[in-house]
Design a protein around this motif. Sequence first.
Motif, short mmCIF file in Angstrom:
data_model
loop_
_atom_site.label_atom_id
_atom_site.label_comp_id
_atom_site.label_asym_id
_atom_site.label_seq_id
_atom_site.Cartn_x
_atom_site.Cartn_y
_atom_site.Cartn_z
N LEU A 9 0.84 -1.20 0.00
CA LEU A 9 0.00 0.00 0.00
C LEU A 9 0.88 1.25 0.00
CD1 LEU A 9 -2.70 -1.00 2.64
CD2 LEU A 9 -3.03 -0.85 0.18
N PRO A 10 0.76 2.11 -1.03
CA PRO A 10 1.56 3.33 -1.04
C PRO A 10 1.07 4.36 -0.03
CG PRO A 10 0.13 3.25 -2.96
CD PRO A 10 -0.02 1.94 -2.27
N ILE A 11 -0.22 4.31 0.28
CA ILE A 11 -0.85 5.19 1.27
C ILE A 11 -1.74 4.31 2.14
CG2 ILE A 11 -2.43 7.13 1.64
CD1 ILE A 11 -1.56 8.20 -1.08
N ALA A 12 -1.69 4.52 3.45
CA ALA A 12 -2.50 3.72 4.36
C ALA A 12 -3.97 3.82 4.00
CB ALA A 12 -2.28 4.17 5.80
N SER A 13 -4.62 2.69 3.73
CA SER A 13 -6.03 2.69 3.36
C SER A 13 -6.64 1.34 3.68
CB SER A 13 -6.21 2.99 1.87
OG SER A 13 -7.58 2.81 1.49
N ALA A 14 -7.54 1.30 4.67
CA ALA A 14 -8.23 0.06 5.01
C ALA A 14 -9.16 -0.36 3.89
CB ALA A 14 -9.00 0.23 6.31
N GLN A 15 -9.71 0.60 3.14
CA GLN A 15 -10.63 0.25 2.06
C GLN A 15 -9.90 -0.44 0.92
OE1 GLN A 15 -12.98 3.62 0.88
NE2 GLN A 15 -14.06 3.73 2.82
N VAL A 16 -8.72 0.06 0.53
CA VAL A 16 -7.96 -0.59 -0.53
C VAL A 16 -7.52 -1.97 -0.08
CG1 VAL A 16 -5.89 -0.47 -1.96
CG2 VAL A 16 -7.20 1.61 -1.51
N LYS A 17 -7.00 -2.08 1.14
CA LYS A 17 -6.62 -3.38 1.68
C LYS A 17 -7.78 -4.35 1.63
CE LYS A 17 -6.48 -3.72 6.16
NZ LYS A 17 -6.02 -3.62 7.57
N HIS A 57 -10.59 -4.61 10.76
CA HIS A 57 -11.89 -5.27 10.79
C HIS A 57 -11.99 -6.39 9.78
CE1 HIS A 57 -13.13 -2.17 13.49
NE2 HIS A 57 -13.20 -1.22 12.57
N SER A 58 -11.43 -6.18 8.59
CA SER A 58 -11.53 -7.21 7.55
C SER A 58 -10.80 -8.48 7.96
CB SER A 58 -10.98 -6.69 6.22
OG SER A 58 -11.80 -5.68 5.70
N GLU A 59 -9.58 -8.33 8.49
CA GLU A 59 -8.82 -9.50 8.90
C GLU A 59 -9.55 -10.27 9.99
OE1 GLU A 59 -5.56 -6.29 8.50
OE2 GLU A 59 -7.74 -6.38 8.28
N ARG A 60 -10.08 -9.55 10.98
CA ARG A 60 -10.79 -10.21 12.08
C ARG A 60 -12.02 -10.95 11.56
NH1 ARG A 60 -9.91 -7.84 17.49
NH2 ARG A 60 -8.20 -6.33 17.40
N MET A 61 -12.78 -10.31 10.68
CA MET A 61 -14.03 -10.93 10.23
C MET A 61 -13.78 -12.06 9.24
SD MET A 61 -17.57 -9.14 9.10
CE MET A 61 -17.62 -8.33 10.70
N LEU A 62 -12.78 -11.91 8.38
CA LEU A 62 -12.44 -13.02 7.49
C LEU A 62 -12.08 -14.26 8.30
CD1 LEU A 62 -10.41 -11.01 4.85
CD2 LEU A 62 -12.32 -12.54 4.31
N ALA A 63 -11.32 -14.08 9.38
CA ALA A 63 -10.98 -15.21 10.24
C ALA A 63 -12.24 -15.81 10.87
CB ALA A 63 -9.99 -14.77 11.31
N ASP A 106 10.20 -3.97 11.75
CA ASP A 106 9.92 -2.55 11.58
C ASP A 106 8.44 -2.23 11.73
OD1 ASP A 106 12.60 -1.91 11.03
OD2 ASP A 106 12.37 -2.54 8.93
N GLY A 107 7.65 -3.22 12.08
CA GLY A 107 6.22 -3.00 12.25
C GLY A 107 5.42 -3.08 10.97
N VAL A 108 6.04 -3.48 9.87
CA VAL A 108 5.32 -3.62 8.60
C VAL A 108 4.51 -4.91 8.64
CG1 VAL A 108 5.56 -3.90 6.10
CG2 VAL A 108 7.06 -2.32 7.33
N ARG A 109 3.21 -4.79 8.36
CA ARG A 109 2.31 -5.94 8.39
C ARG A 109 2.12 -6.50 6.98
NH1 ARG A 109 -2.79 -5.17 9.43
NH2 ARG A 109 -3.26 -6.81 10.91
N THR A 110 2.13 -7.81 6.86
CA THR A 110 1.77 -8.48 5.61
C THR A 110 0.58 -9.38 5.88
OG1 THR A 110 4.04 -8.43 4.78
CG2 THR A 110 2.53 -9.98 3.75
N ILE A 111 -0.53 -9.12 5.19
CA ILE A 111 -1.72 -9.94 5.34
C ILE A 111 -1.73 -10.92 4.18
CG2 ILE A 111 -4.23 -9.97 5.54
CD1 ILE A 111 -2.52 -6.68 6.03
N ILE A 112 -1.81 -12.20 4.48
CA ILE A 112 -1.73 -13.25 3.47
C ILE A 112 -3.05 -14.03 3.47
CG2 ILE A 112 -0.45 -15.28 2.68
CD1 ILE A 112 1.83 -14.21 4.61
N LEU A 113 -3.75 -13.98 2.33
CA LEU A 113 -5.02 -14.68 2.20
C LEU A 113 -4.91 -15.71 1.08
CD1 LEU A 113 -8.56 -13.47 2.59
CD2 LEU A 113 -8.01 -14.64 0.47
N THR A 114 -5.14 -16.97 1.41
CA THR A 114 -5.15 -18.04 0.41
C THR A 114 -6.58 -18.25 -0.06
OG1 THR A 114 -3.25 -19.09 1.47
CG2 THR A 114 -4.54 -20.43 -0.06
#
Length: 445
Positions: free
Chosen positions: A170-178, A203-209, A222-230
């Motif tokens: 994400l070039p700019i923080a955005s929960a909607q794009v994520k 919210h998306s990560e929690r609800m998908l789970a 460095d605190g960078v998060r990677t969300i991995i969805l199969t």
Amino acid sequence: MTHAADTPRPTRFAPSPPLLGTIAAPGDKSISHRAIILAGLAIGTSRISGLLDSGDVAATIGAMRAMGARIEQDGDDWVVQGVGVGGLMQPASALDMGNSGTSARLLMGLVASHAISATFIGDASLSRRPMARVAGPLADMGAAIDVAPGTRLPLSVRGIAPAIPLAYRLPIASAQVKSALLLAGLNTPGATRVIEPVATRDHSERMLAAFGADIAVETDGDGVRTIILTGRRDLSPCDLTVPGDISSAAFPIVAALLVPESRVTVTGVGINPRRAGLLRVLGEMGGDIVLANQRDVGGEPVADITASHSALHGTDIAADLASDMIDEFPILFVAASMAHGHTVARGLGELRHKEADRLGAMAAALAACGASARIDGDDMIIDGSGGAPLPGGATIAANHDHRIAMSMAVAGLVSRDGVTIDDMASVATSFPSFVPLIERLQAGA
């Protein structure tokens, strides 16, 4: 408060008596959208309680119905019969998003990895909002996107199945794009990765789970998060409760802090760490805010929040806090305008791309009411009144933006001569009961 019977609905908010009582916030808008979408993809029947009854969520419900999900209201609950991942039907007509940017962006992602086409339309306000941040990576996944000039609505998405799994930073923080990319990943073979240098609401990560998606989150040093969805895994139905929306609770909370002798409790409010930035800032400003009965509801942290009249002082809000309270800045600006001393809120360029240019509109609205507010680049600078009422007396253009309308309504409650909002109709998108709720608190409900 008085207002006209027909739209537009100008409404005058006069100096207020103490606000007293206990209320419940409407259901969280962000979570409501995601609950309807994921329940609509699950195999089986989900029951959702506490869903926000608003124009924005109605747009998502209408679109999911148009693509095959069966969604019915049962008393205060909503019952959803899903179509399964990959089972979306071709909608018979354009999907009307109304004023809901969240609906448009999330559903664009959903359609992108299904073998259907959908045209997205919206009202005049939504049609001015850019969609390029979502359209670009979805095109990289293989979707064909036909957009109006400026990458705005009306917009058509022709999905592809199978889509191409993407690793996107994400070039700019955005929960909607994520969230749009994760929804696209649900029907995409392999792993879709979204990399967040700056964490956004999860919210998306929690609800998908909760619905059984194959999702994992990794955080580096460095605190960078990677969300991995199969993708291409079935979702299971889920019974869930939507917590109260902190973005809506923010208005009675700040009003209670500012109106003398007030004390208001808002029950069942979601306090997700990526959404609770306003509470932290108000506490730093000296706000008397108490969280009680903290618990977990539907995978989200929830609390009852009591706010009492306080003498606030100015503060310096760093840019890295912006994503944790991006929707609450308009009402925070009102609080700062009544504080003792100087407030600077930094790095707020994202506010220029909401329903209206919230940065410019709020600076103009506060100045019209006699507050000292100015913009320096992407920063808002406010010199507080030291607790003295704002002069008021102005009529404020809400620009079809619900948060501007409600923020300046609160300003009217703490003004000398009242404030008139030119049209409160936009409030129906997130907080339809706002005006009667304020009247209840004024009556000591």
